[in-house]
Scaffold this active site. Structure first.
Site, PDB file in Angstrom:
ATOM      1  N   HIS A 246       6.488  -3.908  30.175  1.00 20.46           N
ATOM      2  CA  HIS A 246       5.195  -4.597  30.299  1.00 20.46           C
ATOM      3  C   HIS A 246       4.144  -3.821  31.114  1.00 20.46           C
ATOM      4  CE1 HIS A 246       7.232  -8.268  28.869  1.00 20.46           C
ATOM      5  NE2 HIS A 246       8.125  -8.131  29.820  1.00 20.46           N
TER       6      HIS A 246
HETATM    7  O1  RIB Z   1       5.929 -11.073  32.453  1.00 23.12           O
HETATM    8  C1  RIB Z   1       6.125  -9.736  32.823  1.00 23.12           C
HETATM    9  C2  RIB Z   1       5.522  -9.462  34.164  1.00 23.12           C
HETATM   10  O2  RIB Z   1       6.180 -10.235  35.170  1.00 23.12           O
HETATM   11  C3  RIB Z   1       5.700  -7.998  34.602  1.00 23.12           C
HETATM   12  O3  RIB Z   1       4.635  -7.643  35.423  1.00 23.12           O
HETATM   13  C4  RIB Z   1       6.972  -8.052  35.400  1.00 23.12           C
HETATM   14  O4  RIB Z   1       7.058  -6.986  36.350  1.00 23.12           O
HETATM   15  C5  RIB Z   1       6.818  -9.355  36.105  1.00 23.12           C
HETATM   16  O5  RIB Z   1       5.981  -9.133  37.224  1.00 23.12           O
END
Ligand code: RIB
Ligand code: CA
Length: 324
Positions: A246
């Site tokens: 992500h």
């Molecule tokens: O949903 C994914 C996000 O939530 C990413 O930033 C992961 O590191 C968590 O923080």
């Protein structure tokens, strides 16, 4: 810092994919990470700051200041930490040395944001890849922050797909919906990199093998943390060993290496009710069927479609094979 590099402040809850994002930026010739602020989310803000130091020491970049930020959301208390996703130590219990010798900044996260946005006024970009609490506090404490900062790129939300922390909400947003509403509603250009694209940019066992085969310490580390991420979050999400990355995708959008093919400037509202929709990012995608005309009063560009090639670029960058 050389004149041509873009200064970037990273606000993160260093966990596995935050570490990937940091490493991507630390390897990137066009940007300079000038500071890191930590926020609760994947672990406590203190532990996340410590994890950012662990990553910086791996890269020999202990010159970059790391400041501890919020341990709780704007409203109420933290209700959970995603240790089940990122491991008890927050970095996949992957064997990266737990101890660090680098001290944290003596500044708070907001103080560091104030200092860096003053020092790099008119040039600083912000990558926010955790709950947006620090950024909301900074907007409140620094009246002209939106004039100092060029833009903010945010990993968070879900436009036309389900959430990951609840059916409606993505983790970074649901951790602090009130902060997300404040940040997305502020008078600065913002970019939202939601699950719509980050769940299509997948690191596979082939990527992990290439990382493992590299002599580069960062590549080896990402291969190790991915092993944990694959077995838990990745398998739970896709039914096979793999994982999204992500925050690294959001870093790629910031650097311009990830160019969304559907990237409209549209209205984004955050559900701050206490119901089942809490933390949802309600994106006005009604223009989908007419080429997404920009909405004049919208300040947020939302990445809706990318081509899935970023993990290859991430591997190339970390193994030293990238040609930018
Ligand atoms: O949903 C994914 C996000 O939530 C990413 O930033 C992961 O590191 C968590 O923080
Ligand atoms: Ca994160």
């Amino acid at each position: 810092m050389t004149a041509e590099r873009t200064p970037v402040l990273v606000d993160c809850d260093t966990g596995v994919d935050d570490a990937m994002a940091l490493l991507y930026l630390l390897h990137h010739p066009a940007v300079e990470v000038v500071g890191i602020t930590s926020v609760f989310g994947n672990n406590t803000a203190a532990r996340c700051a410590h994890n950012s130091l662990r990553v910086l020491e791996l890269m020999g970049r202990t010159d970059i200041p790391v400041a501890v930020g919020a341990e709780n959301p704007l409203v109420g208390e933290v209700t959970y930490l995603a240790t089940h996703v990122h491991g008890n130590d927050g970095l996949g219990d992957s064997g990266l040395p737990l101890e660090v010798s680098t001290p944290l900044s003596t500044l708070t996260a907001v103080e560091l944001i104030d200092e860096l946005s003053r020092q790099y006024a008119g040039r600083l970009r912000v990558l926010a890849v955790g709950p947006l609490t620090n950024i909301a506090h900074a907007l409140d404490a620094i009246p002209d922050l939106t004039e100092r900062v060029v833009d903010i790129v945010i990993m968070g939300g879900a436009a036309d797909v389900a959430g990951n922390q609840s059916p409606a909400a993505e983790a970074n947003i649901i951790h602090d919906p009130e902060a997300a509403r404040a940040v997305l509603g502020a008078e600065w250009p913002s970019t939202l990199v939601p699950l719509d694209v980050t769940m299509t940019e997948i690191i596979t066992e082939d990527h992990r093998a290439r990382l493992s085969a590299s002599k580069a310490p960062a590549a080896h580390f990402v291969a190790a943390v991915s092993d944990f991420y694959f077995g838990g979050y990745g398998f739970d999400s896709f039914g096979v060993r793999c994982s999204p990355c992500h925050d690294a995708v959001a870093a790629g959008v910031l650097t311009g290496d990830v160019v969304p093919t559907v990237f409209p400037r549209i209205g984004v509202e955050v559900d701050c009710t206490e119901g089942p929709g809490r933390g949802a990012t309600i994106c006005d995608t009604r223009g989908r069927y007419r080429g997404f005309p920009d909405q004049d009063d919208a300040r947020c560009r939302v990445a809706l479609v990318t081509d899935g090639s970023f993990p290859d670029r991430l591997v190339a960058m970390l193994t030293g094979a990238a040609s930018l």
